[in-house]
Design a protein around this motif. Structure first.
Motif, PDB file in Angstrom:
ATOM      1  N   PHE A  69       0.833  -1.200   0.000  1.00  0.00           N
ATOM      2  CA  PHE A  69       0.000   0.000   0.000  1.00  0.00           C
ATOM      3  C   PHE A  69       0.868   1.250   0.000  1.00  0.00           C
ATOM      4  CE2 PHE A  69      -2.482  -3.387   1.870  1.00  0.00           C
ATOM      5  CZ  PHE A  69      -3.709  -3.269   1.218  1.00  0.00           C
ATOM      6  N   GLY A  70       0.362   2.294  -0.651  1.00  0.00           N
ATOM      7  CA  GLY A  70       1.139   3.515  -0.770  1.00  0.00           C
ATOM      8  C   GLY A  70       1.235   4.316   0.514  1.00  0.00           C
ATOM      9  N   PHE A  71       0.210   4.192   1.395  1.00  0.00           N
ATOM     10  CA  PHE A  71       0.177   5.024   2.599  1.00  0.00           C
ATOM     11  C   PHE A  71      -0.491   4.253   3.722  1.00  0.00           C
ATOM     12  CE2 PHE A  71      -1.764   8.779   4.961  1.00  0.00           C
ATOM     13  CZ  PHE A  71      -0.568   9.230   5.481  1.00  0.00           C
ATOM     14  N   THR A  72      -0.289   4.715   4.948  1.00  0.00           N
ATOM     15  CA  THR A  72      -1.012   4.168   6.092  1.00  0.00           C
ATOM     16  C   THR A  72      -1.566   5.317   6.909  1.00  0.00           C
ATOM     17  OG1 THR A  72      -0.845   2.875   8.147  1.00  0.00           O
ATOM     18  CG2 THR A  72       1.164   3.964   7.403  1.00  0.00           C
ATOM     19  N   ILE A  73      -2.860   5.309   7.172  1.00  0.00           N
ATOM     20  CA  ILE A  73      -3.514   6.339   7.986  1.00  0.00           C
ATOM     21  C   ILE A  73      -3.639   5.813   9.412  1.00  0.00           C
ATOM     22  CG2 ILE A  73      -5.701   7.512   8.451  1.00  0.00           C
ATOM     23  CD1 ILE A  73      -6.161   7.774   5.506  1.00  0.00           C
ATOM     24  N   ARG A  74      -3.222   6.626  10.359  1.00  0.00           N
ATOM     25  CA  ARG A  74      -3.365   6.250  11.766  1.00  0.00           C
ATOM     26  C   ARG A  74      -4.794   6.534  12.207  1.00  0.00           C
ATOM     27  NH1 ARG A  74       0.917   8.178  16.413  1.00  0.00           N
ATOM     28  NH2 ARG A  74      -0.033   7.169  18.232  1.00  0.00           N
ATOM     29  N   GLY A  75      -5.581   5.482  12.375  1.00  0.00           N
ATOM     30  CA  GLY A  75      -6.979   5.659  12.738  1.00  0.00           C
ATOM     31  C   GLY A  75      -7.271   5.366  14.195  1.00  0.00           C
ATOM     32  N   GLY A  76      -6.319   4.733  14.900  1.00  0.00           N
ATOM     33  CA  GLY A  76      -6.518   4.386  16.297  1.00  0.00           C
ATOM     34  C   GLY A  76      -5.988   5.457  17.236  1.00  0.00           C
ATOM     35  N   ALA A  77      -5.489   5.045  18.399  1.00  0.00           N
ATOM     36  CA  ALA A  77      -5.005   5.981  19.420  1.00  0.00           C
ATOM     37  C   ALA A  77      -3.925   6.895  18.856  1.00  0.00           C
ATOM     38  CB  ALA A  77      -4.463   5.199  20.614  1.00  0.00           C
ATOM     39  N   GLY A  78      -4.027   8.185  19.182  1.00  0.00           N
ATOM     40  CA  GLY A  78      -3.040   9.159  18.722  1.00  0.00           C
ATOM     41  C   GLY A  78      -3.279   9.694  17.327  1.00  0.00           C
ATOM     42  N   SER A  79      -4.473   9.448  16.775  1.00  0.00           N
ATOM     43  CA  SER A  79      -4.719   9.788  15.368  1.00  0.00           C
ATOM     44  C   SER A  79      -4.908  11.269  15.100  1.00  0.00           C
ATOM     45  CB  SER A  79      -5.962   9.044  14.879  1.00  0.00           C
ATOM     46  OG  SER A  79      -7.112   9.421  15.634  1.00  0.00           O
ATOM     47  N   ILE A  80      -5.412  12.024  16.067  1.00  0.00           N
ATOM     48  CA  ILE A  80      -5.861  13.384  15.766  1.00  0.00           C
ATOM     49  C   ILE A  80      -4.708  14.345  15.498  1.00  0.00           C
ATOM     50  CG2 ILE A  80      -7.250  15.322  16.570  1.00  0.00           C
ATOM     51  CD1 ILE A  80      -8.789  12.702  15.900  1.00  0.00           C
ATOM     52  N   ALA A  81      -3.652  14.267  16.280  1.00  0.00           N
ATOM     53  CA  ALA A  81      -2.510  15.158  16.047  1.00  0.00           C
ATOM     54  C   ALA A  81      -1.946  14.940  14.651  1.00  0.00           C
ATOM     55  CB  ALA A  81      -1.432  14.931  17.102  1.00  0.00           C
ATOM     56  N   THR A 116      -9.238  16.155  21.827  1.00  0.00           N
ATOM     57  CA  THR A 116      -8.538  15.589  20.678  1.00  0.00           C
ATOM     58  C   THR A 116      -8.186  14.114  20.849  1.00  0.00           C
ATOM     59  OG1 THR A 116      -6.436  16.414  21.574  1.00  0.00           O
ATOM     60  CG2 THR A 116      -7.585  17.803  19.988  1.00  0.00           C
ATOM     61  N   LYS A 117      -8.462  13.554  21.981  1.00  0.00           N
ATOM     62  CA  LYS A 117      -8.190  12.125  22.170  1.00  0.00           C
ATOM     63  C   LYS A 117      -9.483  11.385  22.500  1.00  0.00           C
ATOM     64  CE  LYS A 117      -3.360  12.704  23.541  1.00  0.00           C
ATOM     65  NZ  LYS A 117      -2.331  12.512  24.581  1.00  0.00           N
ATOM     66  N   THR A 118      -9.939  11.510  23.725  1.00  0.00           N
ATOM     67  CA  THR A 118     -11.099  10.746  24.182  1.00  0.00           C
ATOM     68  C   THR A 118     -12.327  10.979  23.304  1.00  0.00           C
ATOM     69  OG1 THR A 118     -10.256  11.006  26.432  1.00  0.00           O
ATOM     70  CG2 THR A 118     -12.501  10.185  26.190  1.00  0.00           C
ATOM     71  N   GLU A 119     -12.577  12.227  22.942  1.00  0.00           N
ATOM     72  CA  GLU A 119     -13.799  12.550  22.215  1.00  0.00           C
ATOM     73  C   GLU A 119     -13.638  12.448  20.693  1.00  0.00           C
ATOM     74  OE1 GLU A 119     -15.616  16.174  23.661  1.00  0.00           O
ATOM     75  OE2 GLU A 119     -14.639  15.926  25.601  1.00  0.00           O
ATOM     76  N   ALA A 120     -12.516  12.905  20.168  1.00  0.00           N
ATOM     77  CA  ALA A 120     -12.386  13.003  18.713  1.00  0.00           C
ATOM     78  C   ALA A 120     -11.955  11.707  18.038  1.00  0.00           C
ATOM     79  CB  ALA A 120     -11.398  14.117  18.357  1.00  0.00           C
ATOM     80  N   GLU A 121     -11.171  10.893  18.707  1.00  0.00           N
ATOM     81  CA  GLU A 121     -10.639   9.696  18.039  1.00  0.00           C
ATOM     82  C   GLU A 121     -11.734   8.748  17.557  1.00  0.00           C
ATOM     83  OE1 GLU A 121      -7.718   8.044  20.657  1.00  0.00           O
ATOM     84  OE2 GLU A 121      -6.222   9.581  20.184  1.00  0.00           O
ATOM     85  N   PRO A 122     -12.747   8.421  18.370  1.00  0.00           N
ATOM     86  CA  PRO A 122     -13.812   7.541  17.859  1.00  0.00           C
ATOM     87  C   PRO A 122     -14.582   8.173  16.696  1.00  0.00           C
ATOM     88  CG  PRO A 122     -13.880   7.657  20.260  1.00  0.00           C
ATOM     89  CD  PRO A 122     -12.952   8.734  19.794  1.00  0.00           C
TER      90      PRO A 122
END
Length: 435
Positions: free
Chosen positions: A189-201, A393-399
């Motif tokens: 794959f060309g890229f990987t998106i961080r969708g789990g913990a730490g994704s928002i920053a 940006t963590k608890t609320e936004a990540e899900p």
């Protein structure tokens, strides 16, 4: 039969332990000034770096003894809070802008502006990093002497790019490469998106870097998170999911993301300079992997979202303020800055260190130093000073971001929800501080 609540008992035990380890400036009867130093990121990598710093400092200052206490980064915020409550702070400690606002709100740190003004270090520390440190607090004073900075980095497989004659100079280059490097049938794959913990920053880095929006709050005090340009940038980023990225990305945290990239199935991975050691160990040298900052914004010039700046703070409750300052000053000096940052692969805050040959010998770091020093580069200062920022940006936004990836929540609605919470937090902050 009832007894103490387990939570209260744990707090008492922790406070007692901190009191034993802090003991700032205790007289040991050896004629030396004793300082206690807390490392905020104790690990097999970082601990030896600080231990050498202490050894070198003691050799240069034989009348001062520094006792090292290592605290894992996941625990450090709680440790500092508990130590403040129990009056058990160290004399001096490693701090970052990520929790500088919390420490200064509790009046735990001594301002260092006057000390720096009279120090040989004055004029030798990066102006952008000093701005980021001062911007992380309510009163804009210097409570941390910067030592090391970081920057969002696109790590990419140079061998893959060479094979297909690809570039990573512009955002169009990035999206083109993500598609052309993808071969899903062969698990590439060309890229990987961080969708789990730490994704928002990481999401914010990619969004602001593309949109060119250069401030987090506008002149009216409203956040720019949901600016239409940011919405469009997020929609474009999310469009890569499952087309040029693995489907598993929706749950990927840092560890899983790095495992994919270092395992040889990903062309480009977004993180920061701190993961350079892992990539080089797994994949080899520049002929296999390099890093670059995000491409310049469409209007020209880079827009970089702030990463926490690491430095040293002097605690107000310490008995030996002058000795504690001397240690902070030594840590941010050119020699130790080179030692620390060449070991971590990060940007030296000391400008003499940043101009040293070892930086130019590291292409990834040299690129980061050049971009951060470029007058056309704009840094979006994240509001670490807001007590609610971490939760939003963590608890609320990540899900919610996971829902965006899965297509069940529009990017605009997602950013609007974040914006509402951040605007409320900013308004409360201004009200508390007379703004």
């Amino acid at each position: 039969m009832s007894g103490p609540h387990p939570g209260r008992l744990s707090a008492v035990v922790l406070a007692a332990a901190l009191a034993l380890t802090a003991c700032g400036g205790d007289d040991k009867g050896d004629g030396k000034t004793h300082l206690t130093f807390w490392d905020n990121n104790a690990s097999p990598t970082v601990t030896p770096i600080w231990q050498k710093t202490i050894t070198d400092f003691e050799a240069a200052n034989p009348d001062i003894k520094v006792d090292y206490v290592g605290i894992p980064t996941a625990q450090v915020s709680q440790k500092y809070d508990t130590a403040i409550a129990s009056n058990a702070l160290p004399d001096v400690g490693a701090v970052t802008t990520a929790f500088l606002g919390n420490l200064t709100a509790q009046k735990a740190l001594a301002p260092l502006d006057e000390r720096l003004a009279g120090s040989p270090l004055n004029g030798k520390l990066s102006a952008p990093f000093l701005t980021l440190v001062k911007g992380a607090t309510a009163d804009g004073k210097l409570y941390e002497l910067p030592l090391s900075g970081n920057v969002g980095t696109l790590w990419y497989r140079t061998d893959w790019f060479k094979d297909k004659n690809l570039k990573l100079d512009t955002w169009d280059d990035f999206y083109s490469a993500a598609g052309k490097l993808t071969d899903a049938k062969n698990n590439r794959f060309g890229f990987t998106i961080r969708g789990g913990a730490g994704s928002i920053a990481q999401m914010l880095e990619m969004v602001y870097g593309q949109s060119g929006v250069a401030e987090f709050f506008d002149a009216s005090g409203k956040t720019t998170v949901n600016d239409p340009r940011n919405v469009a940038a997020l929609e474009r980023l999310v469009s890569l999911y499952k087309k040029a990225t693995p489907a598993a990305d929706v749950n990927n945290d840092y560890t899983k993301m790095v495992a994919q990239f270092d395992g040889g199935t990903i062309g480009v991975m977004q993180h920061n300079l701190g993961s350079s050691g892992d990539h080089k160990k797994a994949l080899g040298g520049p002929d296999k992997v390099l890093g670059t900052t995000v491409p310049a914004a469409p209007g020209g010039g880079h827009v970089i979202v702030s990463n926490p700046v690491t430095g040293v703070g002097v605690f107000k409750s310490g008995k030996h303020q002058d000795a504690a300052w001397k240690f902070a000053e030594f840590a941010s000096g050119a020699d130790n800055s080179s030692h620390f940052n060449s070991s971590t692969g990060q940007i030296p805050a000391n400008t003499d260190s940043a101009a040293a040959p070892w930086v130019s010998e590291n292409p990834t770091l040299a690129n980061a130093v050049k971009v951060m020093a470029d007058p056309s580069t704009k840094v979006v200062q994240l509001p670490y000073y807001l007590p609610e920022f971490s939760a939003v940006t963590k608890t609320e936004a990540e899900p919610l971001f996971q829902k965006v990836l899965l297509g069940s929540l529009p990017a605009k609605d997602f950013l609007d929800q974040i914006a509402t919470k951040l605007n409320d937090a900013q308004a409360k902050y201004k009200q508390r501080n007379g703004g």
